[in-house]
Design a protein around this motif. Structure first.
Motif: not given
Length: 251
Positions: A195-219
């Motif tokens: 929820f702390g991202g600056v607009g856009g998608t949840l994916r974009a917000s999570l990638r600010r703090a988590y590894p990209a591969a892990r975000v993709e796997a979680a989604l």
């Protein structure tokens, strides 16, 4: 105190049934007013503790409930009260202006079993996802509490008549939380990042703090589309996301 009191006896009776504490339960009532709702609650609960801050109304409350041995009337600010030590159910036709503070009090009370509150309709719909969007508070507390929208109460059932309709907001502490206590800090961190991202998608917000591969796997594991906007993701999917992002078991 900017409070609008339910004037319809039928609405009061249905509301008291919705509180549903049972004959063995303790009900704490916030903003009891002159006691019309208190009497209905006392007919169904083992014990009622009714708080009213307005001294004039508190006097009427005490007079109306004087012959009810299972009711204790307290003149004072409910928000300054300590929660009961044991399990209890919160009720109240509460002032719109302090709704958020009363909900926060309820969520922080260790013994809270349920809260059945008459709130502004818009607030109840917002917190329960009725607009198709989910608020940060609802998502953040979802592993421990369910949020449900109850009956709508038309504005003309109150005196004085407010400008908007009301509704019953129901919170229930889950008998079995969706996450273990040890995982809650990680879950809250995930929600705050999302929820702390600056607009856009949840994916974009999570990638600010988590590894990209892990975000993709979680989604993928949670069934969340890559283009999903934060507020439109169901709380159950947030729980699944956090499990994968923080290695707390399968979603």
């Amino acid at each position: 105190m900017s409070q609008n009191f339910i004037a319809d006896p039928g609405v009061i009776a249905r509301y008291a049934r919705a509180v549903g504490s049972g004959p063995g339960g303790l009900v704490v009532e916030a903003g009891a007013g002159d006691g019309r709702v208190t009497v209905a609650l006392a007919a169904r609960a083992r014990r009622v503790i009714a708080y009213e801050i307005d001294p004039v109304l508190a006097g009427r409350l005490a007079e109306r409930c004087g012959d009810l041995p299972n009711v204790r009337c307290v003149t004072g600010d409910f928000l300054a009260a300590r929660p009961p030590r044991g399990p209890f159910h919160l009720a109240g036709n509460i002032p719109y202006s302090v709704t958020s503070r009363i909900v926060a009090w309820a969520l922080e009370a260790p013994g809270l079993a349920s809260a059945t509150l008459v709130t502004q309709l818009e607030y109840a719909r917002k917190r329960t996802g009725d607009y198709g969007r989910w608020s940060r508070l609802t998502v953040r507390t979802w592993p421990e509490f369910s949020w449900r929208l109850g009956a709508r109460i038309p504005r003309d059932r109150f005196r004085p008549v407010p400008r908007v309709d009301s509704a019953v907001l129901r919170l229930d502490r889950r008998a079995r939380p969706l996450l273990p206590p040890a995982a809650m800090d990680d879950y809250v961190r995930c929600v705050e990042v999302g929820f702390g991202g600056v607009g856009g998608t949840l994916r974009a917000s999570l990638r600010r703090a988590y590894p990209a591969a892990r975000v993709e796997a979680a989604l993928r594991a949670a069934g969340v589309p890559r283009e999903a906007v934060v507020a439109f993701v169901h709380p159950d999917r947030w729980v699944a996301l956090a499990r994968v992002l923080h290695d707390h078991g399968p979603p």
